[in-house]
Write a protein that holds these residues in place. Structure first.
Motif, PDB file in Angstrom:
ATOM      1  N   LEU A  52      -4.109   3.266  -4.766  1.00 43.04           N
ATOM      2  CA  LEU A  52      -3.253   2.934  -3.627  1.00 43.04           C
ATOM      3  C   LEU A  52      -1.820   3.349  -3.933  1.00 43.04           C
ATOM      4  O   LEU A  52      -1.251   2.908  -4.935  1.00 43.04           O
ATOM      5  CB  LEU A  52      -3.329   1.421  -3.393  1.00 43.04           C
ATOM      6  CG  LEU A  52      -2.673   0.901  -2.121  1.00 43.04           C
ATOM      7  CD1 LEU A  52      -3.390   1.435  -0.891  1.00 43.04           C
ATOM      8  CD2 LEU A  52      -2.683  -0.629  -2.112  1.00 43.04           C
ATOM      9  N   ARG A  53      -1.269   4.203  -3.072  1.00 43.76           N
ATOM     10  CA  ARG A  53       0.076   4.719  -3.334  1.00 43.76           C
ATOM     11  C   ARG A  53       0.962   4.633  -2.095  1.00 43.76           C
ATOM     12  O   ARG A  53       0.937   5.506  -1.238  1.00 43.76           O
ATOM     13  CB  ARG A  53      -0.030   6.152  -3.841  1.00 43.76           C
ATOM     14  CG  ARG A  53      -0.796   6.184  -5.147  1.00 43.76           C
ATOM     15  CD  ARG A  53      -0.699   7.487  -5.868  1.00 43.76           C
ATOM     16  NE  ARG A  53      -1.073   7.286  -7.254  1.00 43.76           N
ATOM     17  CZ  ARG A  53      -1.108   8.245  -8.158  1.00 43.76           C
ATOM     18  NH1 ARG A  53      -0.780   9.464  -7.834  1.00 43.76           N
ATOM     19  NH2 ARG A  53      -1.454   7.975  -9.399  1.00 43.76           N
ATOM     20  N   PRO A  54       1.751   3.572  -2.015  1.00 39.44           N
ATOM     21  CA  PRO A  54       2.684   3.452  -0.896  1.00 39.44           C
ATOM     22  C   PRO A  54       3.782   4.504  -1.001  1.00 39.44           C
ATOM     23  O   PRO A  54       4.289   4.759  -2.090  1.00 39.44           O
ATOM     24  CB  PRO A  54       3.276   2.045  -1.075  1.00 39.44           C
ATOM     25  CG  PRO A  54       2.415   1.355  -2.087  1.00 39.44           C
ATOM     26  CD  PRO A  54       1.806   2.423  -2.926  1.00 39.44           C
ATOM     27  N   GLY A 108      -5.550  13.703  -3.219  1.00 42.03           N
ATOM     28  CA  GLY A 108      -4.703  12.508  -3.298  1.00 42.03           C
ATOM     29  C   GLY A 108      -3.711  12.616  -4.429  1.00 42.03           C
ATOM     30  O   GLY A 108      -2.551  12.206  -4.314  1.00 42.03           O
ATOM     31  N   ASP A 109      -4.143  13.171  -5.552  1.00 43.83           N
ATOM     32  CA  ASP A 109      -3.234  13.369  -6.682  1.00 43.83           C
ATOM     33  C   ASP A 109      -2.063  14.245  -6.248  1.00 43.83           C
ATOM     34  O   ASP A 109      -0.903  13.931  -6.517  1.00 43.83           O
ATOM     35  CB  ASP A 109      -3.995  14.041  -7.836  1.00 43.83           C
ATOM     36  CG  ASP A 109      -3.070  14.322  -9.006  1.00 43.83           C
ATOM     37  OD1 ASP A 109      -2.302  13.417  -9.366  1.00 43.83           O
ATOM     38  OD2 ASP A 109      -3.106  15.442  -9.536  1.00 43.83           O
ATOM     39  N   ILE A 110      -2.375  15.321  -5.556  1.00 45.48           N
ATOM     40  CA  ILE A 110      -1.342  16.305  -5.215  1.00 45.48           C
ATOM     41  C   ILE A 110      -0.399  15.768  -4.128  1.00 45.48           C
ATOM     42  O   ILE A 110       0.823  15.808  -4.281  1.00 45.48           O
ATOM     43  CB  ILE A 110      -1.996  17.630  -4.778  1.00 45.48           C
ATOM     44  CG1 ILE A 110      -2.803  18.196  -5.961  1.00 45.48           C
ATOM     45  CG2 ILE A 110      -0.953  18.619  -4.294  1.00 45.48           C
ATOM     46  CD1 ILE A 110      -3.770  19.300  -5.595  1.00 45.48           C
ATOM     47  N   THR A 128       0.317  12.817  -3.322  1.00 47.29           N
ATOM     48  CA  THR A 128       1.139  11.645  -3.676  1.00 47.29           C
ATOM     49  C   THR A 128       2.326  12.014  -4.555  1.00 47.29           C
ATOM     50  O   THR A 128       3.295  11.261  -4.613  1.00 47.29           O
ATOM     51  CB  THR A 128       0.314  10.509  -4.321  1.00 47.29           C
ATOM     52  OG1 THR A 128      -0.404  11.003  -5.442  1.00 47.29           O
ATOM     53  CG2 THR A 128      -0.631   9.886  -3.312  1.00 47.29           C
ATOM     54  N   ASP A 129       2.300  13.144  -5.234  1.00 44.30           N
ATOM     55  CA  ASP A 129       3.538  13.597  -5.884  1.00 44.30           C
ATOM     56  C   ASP A 129       4.526  14.076  -4.818  1.00 44.30           C
ATOM     57  O   ASP A 129       5.731  13.827  -4.927  1.00 44.30           O
ATOM     58  CB  ASP A 129       3.270  14.720  -6.907  1.00 44.30           C
ATOM     59  CG  ASP A 129       3.113  14.166  -8.335  1.00 44.30           C
ATOM     60  OD1 ASP A 129       2.667  13.009  -8.479  1.00 44.30           O
ATOM     61  OD2 ASP A 129       3.441  14.890  -9.295  1.00 44.30           O
ATOM     62  N   LEU A 130       4.022  14.737  -3.802  1.00 43.41           N
ATOM     63  CA  LEU A 130       4.895  15.104  -2.678  1.00 43.41           C
ATOM     64  C   LEU A 130       5.459  13.833  -2.038  1.00 43.41           C
ATOM     65  O   LEU A 130       6.665  13.726  -1.767  1.00 43.41           O
ATOM     66  CB  LEU A 130       4.103  15.940  -1.660  1.00 43.41           C
ATOM     67  CG  LEU A 130       4.811  16.321  -0.361  1.00 43.41           C
ATOM     68  CD1 LEU A 130       6.123  17.013  -0.606  1.00 43.41           C
ATOM     69  CD2 LEU A 130       3.898  17.203   0.502  1.00 43.41           C
TER      70      LEU A 130
HETATM   71 MN    MN Z   1      -0.680  12.758 -10.268  1.00 44.62          MN
END
Ligand code: MN
Ligand code: IPM
Length: 361
Positions: free
Chosen positions: A106-108, A250-252, A254-256
């Motif tokens: 989960l990444r707000p 999702g990894d990519i 969420t850095d953005l």
């Molecule tokens: Mn990452």
């Protein structure tokens, strides 16, 4: 919880600046507990690069079983300059995500008051969405191999694995989460995938999404290809409420997302096992930042945000909210910048400021 109804938290400060930012999160935990009337116990584990270099062991035998007995894990950072990239990330972070079946990441993505975003003309009202990243499948399974390695005829394969169970439990959790979040602008869940190219794996995701969406008529079910999503995140981030996506995408994205919300010093995430008795793990998204280690310059806001998420998802949502409000008071009225060394305060002073803000938050 133990007999006294105290929440049991395992702390893994980890490498580099991990221990410094974790100490500030714990300082805030210590201060918020009496204000919100809850009890906790802490136990610290020394997993990370230094221990690995001494013992050649990342997670000792029985460690995962020990961690399973905790209500939650607070993680600082993973990554050591003297350990080859990938070893600690896979042996510690990914190992715990997989073994503890933390199937939600989960990444707000929330721009706090006073924080600068690289997006011209956008403010906190425009940048406030949440990414629900599947956390146990996809290219992260480590399925693949080499053929004729090291020769000019080498072949390498890396297979993305998707299961109906794996995507359905994530998608269902995301719909429930969107319903609970209850965005006043309208409840919307966007599936981000690449159905025009990944015609097997993402077809499974798409069909599952449509099936589950029927059970949530109050939530608008939306779809974006991942490349278009990157464009919209920059151009119109306000179009998103909740995004659900596969592990690698999702990894990519969420850095953005992290840079839109002010950078790695701000972004926090939770690796959640929402099943009864599951142990979830919360972490700042930034790395171990070796060059800033020990200088009292690293930003602890992401680690304090991870603590807020831990409280929210481990039975103390009011305490989590209070920490989040205190953080926003500090970013909005005190901090000059969210970058290491430019905050206008040292790491420990930021922790003190959040503690002081808890009273009025
Ligand atoms: Mn990452
Ligand atoms: C993250 C990190 C990890 C990931 C790495 C360190 C294995 O980038 O949490 O986003 O890819 O999931």
């Amino acid at each position: 919880m133990n007999q006294n109804n105290a929440m049991k938290i395992a702390v893994v400060p980890g490498d580099g600046t991990g221990p410094e930012v974790t100490a500030e999160a714990i300082k805030v935990l210590k201060a918020v507990a009496p204000l919100e009337g809850f009890q906790y116990t802490l136990e610290t584990f020394d997993f990370g690069g230094d221990r690995y270099l001494k013992t050649q062991e990342i997670l000792p035998a029985g460690a995962v079983e020990r961690l399973r007995t905790f209500d939650a894990i607070l993680l600082g950072a993973v990554g050591h300059p003297n350990v080859a990239p990938g070893i600690l990330e896979m042996g510690l972070l990914l190992e715990l995500r997989f073994q503890l079946d933390q199937y939600i990441n989960l990444r707000p993505v929330k721009l706090y008051p006073g924080v600068e975003t690289p997006l011209a003309g956008k403010g906190p009202a425009d940048i406030d969405f949440v990414v629900v990243r599947e956390n146990t499948e996809d290219l992260y399974c480590g399925v693949g191999g080499f053929l004729r390695k090291g020769t000019p005829f080498e072949v390498a394969s890396q297979t993305a694995i998707y299961t109906r169970k794996g995507c359905e439990r994530c998608i269902r959790w995301a719909f429930e989460f969107t319903r609970r979040r209850n965005n006043p602008k309208g409840k919307k869940l966007t599936l981000v995938a690449k159905t025009n190219v990944l015609t097997y794996g993402h077809d499974l995701w798409d069909r599952t999404f449509r099936d589950v969406a029927r059970e949530y008529p109050d939530v608008e079910a939306d779809y974006n290809h991942v490349d278009a999503c990157c464009m919209w995140m920059v151009k119109n981030p306000d179009r998103y409420d909740v995004i659900v996506t596969t592990n690698m995408f999702g990894d990519i994205i969420t850095d953005l997302g992290a840079i839109l919300q002010g950078g790695m010093g701000v972004a926090a995430g939770g690796n959640i096992n929402p099943d009864p008795g599951g142990t979830s793990m919360f972490e700042p998204m930034g790395g171990s930042a070796p060059k800033y280690t020990g200088l009292n310059v690293i930003n602890p806001i992401a680690a304090i945000g991870a603590l807020a998420m831990l409280l929210e998802h481990t039975g103390f949502p009011a305490a989590g909210d209070r920490v989040m409000r205190a953080v926003q008071l500090v970013t909005g009225t005190k901090m000059k910048s969210q970058s290491a060394g430019k905050m206008g305060y040292g790491t420990t002073e930021i922790g003190d400021l959040v503690v002081a803000a808890l009273a009025s938050a």
